[in-house]
Design a protein around this motif. Structure first.
Motif, PDB file in Angstrom:
ATOM      1  N   ALA A  46      37.405  40.718  43.728  1.00 29.95           N
ATOM      2  CA  ALA A  46      37.660  42.135  43.448  1.00 29.95           C
ATOM      3  C   ALA A  46      36.486  42.947  43.984  1.00 29.95           C
ATOM      4  N   GLY A  57      39.287  48.009  36.014  1.00 30.60           N
ATOM      5  CA  GLY A  57      38.119  48.797  36.401  1.00 30.60           C
ATOM      6  C   GLY A  57      36.858  48.271  35.750  1.00 30.60           C
ATOM      7  N   GLU A  58      37.031  47.641  34.626  1.00 27.25           N
ATOM      8  CA  GLU A  58      35.870  47.055  33.942  1.00 27.25           C
ATOM      9  C   GLU A  58      36.324  45.810  33.186  1.00 27.25           C
ATOM     10  N   LEU A 114      43.865  49.260  36.380  1.00 24.37           N
ATOM     11  CA  LEU A 114      44.068  50.086  37.564  1.00 24.37           C
ATOM     12  C   LEU A 114      45.441  49.827  38.184  1.00 24.37           C
ATOM     13  N   ARG A 160      34.440  45.404  39.634  1.00 27.50           N
ATOM     14  CA  ARG A 160      35.822  45.387  39.165  1.00 27.50           C
ATOM     15  C   ARG A 160      36.231  43.955  38.820  1.00 27.50           C
ATOM     16  N   HIS A 161      37.339  43.842  38.128  1.00 32.59           N
ATOM     17  CA  HIS A 161      37.770  42.514  37.706  1.00 32.59           C
ATOM     18  C   HIS A 161      39.284  42.326  37.863  1.00 32.59           C
ATOM     19  N   PHE A 193      41.958  43.554  45.521  1.00 30.96           N
ATOM     20  CA  PHE A 193      42.036  42.655  44.359  1.00 30.96           C
ATOM     21  C   PHE A 193      42.902  41.453  44.710  1.00 30.96           C
TER      22      PHE A 193
END
Lengths: 395, 527
Positions: free
Chosen positions: B394, B335-336, B445, B398-399, B52
């Motif tokens: 990412a 995670g989303e 996360l 993922r973000h 990330f």
């Protein structure tokens, strides 16, 4: 509020004239007797005791104490040895004099600065990044000047100190009974003399002790009027009188650089940074426009001017401190800022700011005098300062 | 000792690199020394959790200078700016208000909140644009020499004045009235919807230790606007603002600049009032004919040069520059994608800045906490989800969320910025966001919190001020960094400021660096 010095209980009783003056917020005696004559003569022929406690005094301590003062003043304080005193002016960023005073190196990292004006803020502002603490000890430290040819003999009797090896502008520690003090061989009279620095709580005892010890030598308490004549004879300038400190100057023309005040010898451009260095370096490169000079008014000519009015010469009894025009021919080329009849030299003298090229000693100028309500010009000769410089001062 | 460089630039931030590139293109030998092991300064994109990456500090551009972009051909070095539309989406009690690039589209978005405000929006945009044009003209020019301006200065000022006058008397009066106003007074003059007022105020407040009712805050709104841009405009960089630094470094290297990282400067050597060398922490001495510092003015003068070699009045001026860092950064590895029930239109709506600034009172209260030395209990947030612009930041699906948090004052009344305080701030930010995006807490996360103290320690920004000095009216233009020294030169001969501490100030504009390089070249041709 008028404050008093730690010696007030003594000076107040002695001051028969009730002639007081204000100095740095304190009342001090102008003269103790109705006329200051005897006090002046004590300075020059015996010894005088002067209360100089109103001076501002700062103790600067720490590893960078000397560096701090060095970055403020024009002289090279890093070369000031322990036990040495240096007279120095200090300037603003434009190289214009803010104040003048002495710096005594009491120890490797302990120095005392004396000043005519409050300087605490200036010291603090210049201390950024330096490891030094500044204490304003103006109120807690008493100061007495013992000035005159008998001063050494008096102090030799009064104190336990090695005065014979104490050279001009040197300091030493001493002890009187339980009172520790610092003695500096300095003064504002241009004569043999000493200044004593000690805790104000001992002021009265010290005064009494010195008076007693000095009696056989004619030690005489003296006020500011006597001192004023002595310092003019010695060619020593006075802030607010002979120069306007840069901070109080309303216009740039009122400010003075050290070069213009005859203090060029104090300016060490080759040392590290100090406030005003850049401006002074630039100024040094060109010949100064103004110079502080002595003027001696020609007596015979003065007599003639008064004779025209049917009078003998009448001079003010005390030193004057007003701005008086100085001429070369019809052109005004300067102004005198203080002057007096010198009882010792038997000359009418003045301190004057003179514009180039009229500054060479011996140059014939004229100073304005008021004779019986009329403005006249008395011929005057440019003289090197000081007017009076006895060998005993340094011997 | 090696032959001196023509110029050393301290700091490889976007301004330092810009200055270096311009000087090298003019034929000077230039070395850039950067304390960190990465270039970029406050425009840097770094991995904060395995896989990330996020903009550690600045997460959007200021109005980046089109001239610098063209001159240095930054496109060819990989700089791709994107203008999300809507630029901002402001959260409010279950609804959201989007600010688009097109005023008429924004007006439609405002209509559900207030039809009167919707009608006034286009006129407001024109008024702001008139004032922004003046700010932009000032930004593009170097401050005049004061108090004795040269002929060229006067002509330039006259041109700016004429440009203002040409918009008409009314526009001129409006502009002059607007500049010193508070955001709240300005917005209360125009609008009734608190949501709209919060959204617009939120576009001006980042980086300020002031609330919307602080005097002069209206200027901040203009400061961040490019000429012709509607209020609230946002510029992002695909791949993160670190790409801007890389592009500038590419252009600089191509012009012959040497860039040295892990080269922290310990001090700037001054001899006879002139800066002559840079001493690195290891003791290495690099001589140079001139030195440009993109460090902030306090660090440059009080630490690198040292007050001992400076006039006390100047030191006093520098010490009085207000820094007062006001913001923190929180970075979330997600995670989303957070789902904001108030926002329709899908992911595209979230590509700009997502704001939690639901009203003037909310913002002012957030500032109230800081005013008395505390951290905002309910902070004002400006979040960017850069993975919507560049998914490669990412792992797939993922973000990343980068959140500017206000107010987190550098100077805390009680306690210090220790670990517990830092985590409490992170918790508060996630809790506030969760009110609008309930799935967010579970999606986190990893979390990174950077306090103003971290900004100071990592970047050398004094007091963590992201603008290297508050962007307040008394610290701008010919008063930046201090009155009398606004023309990039300093009392130390050969030493220049080229960072955000100099005119025109903070934001990723490249203009301080550009102007500083021009000042150097001007001085060279004059001597």
């Amino acid at each position: 509020m008028l404050r008093t010095t730690p010696f007030h209980s003594r000076t107040a009783l002695l001051c028969q004239a009730q002639n007081w003056r204000r100095w740095a917020g304190c009342v001090v005696a102008s003269s103790y007797e109705l006329s200051h004559d005897r006090e002046y003569w004590a300075i020059r022929s015996a010894a005088a005791l002067l209360d100089v406690s109103p001076l501002y005094k700062y103790l600067v301590r720490g590893p960078d104490a000397a560096r701090l003062l060095d970055r403020i003043v024009t002289r090279d304080i890093r070369r000031c040895a322990v036990g040495q005193v240096m007279y120095t002016p200090w300037c603003d960023e434009a190289g214009k004099v803010l104040d003048d005073g002495t710096i005594t190196r009491l120890d490797e990292d302990l120095l005392r600065l004396t000043a005519a004006e409050p300087n605490l803020r200036w010291l603090h502002e210049n201390s950024a990044g330096l490891d030094a603490t500044i204490d304003d000890v103006s109120d807690s430290t008493a100061a007495l000047a013992v000035q005159g040819p008998a001063s050494r003999a008096i102090l030799r009797d009064a104190l336990e100190a090695d005065l014979d090896s104490l050279r001009f502008f040197r300091a030493t520690r001493a002890q009187v009974r339980d009172i520790p003090l610092t003695i500096t061989r300095t003064g504002y009279t241009g004569d043999l003399g000493y200044e004593l620095w000690f805790d104000g709580r001992h002021a009265e005892r010290m005064w009494d002790h010195l008076i007693a010890a000095g009696q056989p030598y004619g030690l005489t308490p003296a006020g500011m009027l006597a001192l004023d004549i002595a310092r003019i004879e010695a060619g020593l300038i006075l802030i607010d009188v002979d120069y306007v400190p840069a901070r109080k100057a309303l216009i740039l023309a009122r400010t003075s650089s050290p070069f213009e005040l005859g203090l060029g010898w104090t300016v060490r451009l080759d040392k590290g940074y100090f406030v005003g260095q850049r401006a002074l370096r630039a100024e040094q490169a060109r010949p100064p426009t103004w110079q502080l000079r002595g003027l001696e008014i020609e007596w015979d000519a003065l007599e003639r001017l008064y004779a025209e009015a049917g009078l003998p010469v009448e001079l003010p009894a005390a030193a004057w401190r007003t701005s008086v025009p100085v001429y070369a021919g019809d052109e005004q080329v300067g102004y005198a800022t203080s002057g007096c009849w010198s009882p010792l030299l038997k000359q009418y003298i003045a301190l004057a700011h003179v514009r180039a090229p009229h500054t060479a000693p011996g140059t014939s100028l004229a100073m304005e005098v008021t004779v019986e309500h009329r403005r006249r010009r008395a011929p005057a000769r440019v003289r090197e300062l000081p007017f009076f410089n006895p060998e005993r001062k340094r011997a | 000792m090696s032959a001196p460089f023509d110029a050393i630039v301290i700091g490889a931030g976007h301004n330092g690199l810009t200055a270096a590139a311009y000087l090298a293109r003019a034929g000077l030998s230039v070395v850039v020394v950067e304390q960190r092991d990465v270039i970029g300064g406050a425009t840097v994109t770094e991995e904060f959790h395995p896989g990330f990456r996020v903009d550690t500090f600045a997460h959007r551009m200021g109005p980046f200078s089109p001239r610098v972009f063209e001159d240095l051909r930054l496109r060819t070095y990989g700089l791709e700016m994107v203008w999300p539309d809507p630029a901002r989406v402001a959260m409010a009690d279950g609804r959201a208000l989007s600010l688009f690039r097109d005023p008429s589209q924004t007006a439609e978005a405002i209509r559900p909140f207030s039809s009167g405000d919707a009608a006034r929006w286009p006129a407001f945009c024109r008024t702001v644009a008139d004032a922004a044009r003046l700010v932009d003209a000032v930004r593009q020019s170097q401050p005049p020499r004061l108090p004795d301006p040269g002929l060229r200065d006067l002509l330039r000022l006259a041109a700016i004045g004429l440009g203002l006058r040409r918009r008409g008397k009314r526009a001129m009066a409006e502009t002059l009235r607007l500049l010193p106003m508070s955001l709240a007074d300005l917005l209360d003059d125009w609008f009734e919807s608190d949501v709209l007022k919060g959204a617009v105020a939120g576009a001006g407040l980042p980086g300020l230790m002031q609330g919307p009712r602080g005097a002069g805050t209206a200027y901040a709104l203009l400061h961040h606007l490019a000429a012709g841009e509607a209020p609230g405009g946002v510029t992002l960089v695909r791949g993160g603002t670190g790409r801007a630094a890389e592009a500038l470094a590419g252009a600089a290297r191509a012009a012959g600049v040497e860039i040295r990282t892990s080269a922290p400067v310990e001090r700037i050597g001054v001899r006879s009032d002139a800066a002559v060398e840079v001493v690195l922490a290891g003791g290495e001495v690099i001589p140079a004919r001139r030195i440009l510092s993109s460090a902030d003015p306090k660090r440059t003068f009080l630490t690198l040069v040292g007050p001992e070699a400076l006039d006390p009045a100047f030191v006093r001026q520098v010490r009085h520059i207000r820094m007062r860092g006001a913001c923190a950064k929180v970075h979330l590895a997600l995670g989303e994608l957070p789902r904001f029930p108030g926002i329709g239109g899908g992911d595209a709506e979230l590509r700009g800045a997502v704001m939690v600034a639901p009203g003037l009172d909310y913002l002012e209260r957030a500032f109230d906490d800081a005013k008395y030395g505390g951290v905002s209990e309910r902070p004002f947030l400006e979040a960017v989800i850069p993975t919507l612009t560049d998914p490669s930041l990412a792992p797939p699906g993922r973000h990343v969320m980068s959140i500017l948090v206000q107010y987190a004052p550098y100077h805390l009344k009680a306690g210090a910025w220790e670990a517990a305080r830092r985590e409490a701030l992170g918790d508060a930010v996630v809790a506030v966001l969760a009110e609008y995006a309930p799935n967010l807490p579970a999606a986190v996360l990893h979390r990174q919190v950077l306090t103003p103290l971290d900004l100071e320690q990592r970047l050398g920004l004094t007091e963590g001020n992201i603008f290297q000095g508050e962007m307040a009216l008394d610290q701008l233009f010919f008063m930046r960094p201090v009155p009398g020294w606004a023309r990039y030169g300093t009392p130390v001969r050969g030493l220049y400021l080229c960072g955000a501490g100099a005119h025109p100030g903070g934001g990723v504009t490249a203009l301080p660096g550009y102007h500083a390089a021009r000042a150097v070249l001007r001085d060279m041709s004059a001597s």
